[in-house]
Write a protein that holds these residues in place. Sequence first.
Motif, short mmCIF file in Angstrom:
data_model
loop_
_atom_site.label_atom_id
_atom_site.label_comp_id
_atom_site.label_asym_id
_atom_site.label_seq_id
_atom_site.Cartn_x
_atom_site.Cartn_y
_atom_site.Cartn_z
N ASP A 177 -6.66 -9.79 -0.89
CA ASP A 177 -7.76 -10.46 -0.68
C ASP A 177 -8.08 -10.16 0.86
O ASP A 177 -9.18 -10.90 0.78
CB ASP A 177 -8.16 -11.41 -1.51
CG ASP A 177 -7.85 -11.32 -3.22
OD1 ASP A 177 -7.90 -10.11 -3.54
OD2 ASP A 177 -7.26 -11.76 -3.60
N GLU A 194 -11.57 -10.07 2.33
CA GLU A 194 -12.33 -8.91 1.76
C GLU A 194 -11.23 -8.72 1.03
O GLU A 194 -10.50 -8.66 1.29
CB GLU A 194 -13.27 -8.00 2.98
CG GLU A 194 -12.59 -7.47 3.31
CD GLU A 194 -13.10 -6.42 4.62
OE1 GLU A 194 -14.17 -7.49 4.97
OE2 GLU A 194 -12.85 -5.99 5.33
N ALA A 195 -12.05 -7.82 -0.17
CA ALA A 195 -11.39 -6.87 -1.21
C ALA A 195 -10.23 -5.93 -0.19
O ALA A 195 -11.00 -5.31 0.47
CB ALA A 195 -12.66 -6.40 -2.52
#
Length: 279
Positions: A177, A194-195
């Motif tokens: 992540d 963030e993704a």
Amino acid sequence: MDSNDLGESAPKSKPKIYNWTTAKASVRTEPDADAKLLDLINAKTRVEYLKKKGSWRQVKTDAGTGWVLAAQLSDTDPAAKSYRWTTGSVNLRKGPSVAKASLGTLPSWEKVIHHRISGAWSEVTTSKGHGWVANTGLSKSGPLPVAVYGTLRPGQGPYRAMLHGKTTGEERTRIVDHNLYIDNKNGLSYILPEASQATGVVSYRMTLKRGSYNSTVARLDAYERYDPSKLPDNQLYVRKRVTDTEGNTVWAYVGGAKMSKYLRTSGIKVPTGDYLKRF
């Protein structure tokens, strides 16, 4: 009975849920304070929880099934041990005060049994016996490994200066992540939450030696220009808990809020998530 009607295994029973009384509690035949008293049970008694109705819980006790006020029940076993870890050399005292005699000094990162808190002090059981330790000297989690993803990886120059000989384990993994960014002005690497663009950020999980844990983390903080005593927003890096692909919680130096905003607009995202394959 036809054999086709028989299942291969017995149906699974619903797991039992237990509560514990927090004080002497009255068990009533109905969820009503005026209902007939079925039983009077002592504090820390285990009962089987069945269902809830308003401010009451239906439970099964040795005397049968009845109702107890929910406020008198807890889902935590009072006999279950709770642990803390010392964050430095701390005094174990006979009572919750610096005026109380010392029973000895506990080393950094000793695992102790935690009983209760009284003001600024915790009652604990340790290798030196039973006593009190200041809350500021205890942590709810043990010494976390540190995940490194840039110049602190094995084989890099700063690794030899900062981490060589300071670890008991070095495992290649990935930080989930998060994505890896490079500041195109000075080439410094950062990870941002963030993704993941790929499968996370390539890193090494460094398990630090207990005896030098605090000093090694302090040196890493200084190297990354992170000051834990200051607000995080204006700092280039912030040491935060992250998760790796094996599910371990580890420390990692993540881009601060302002730096993250800058990198998302002007930085270079590394698609591989690998610092050594950034170009």
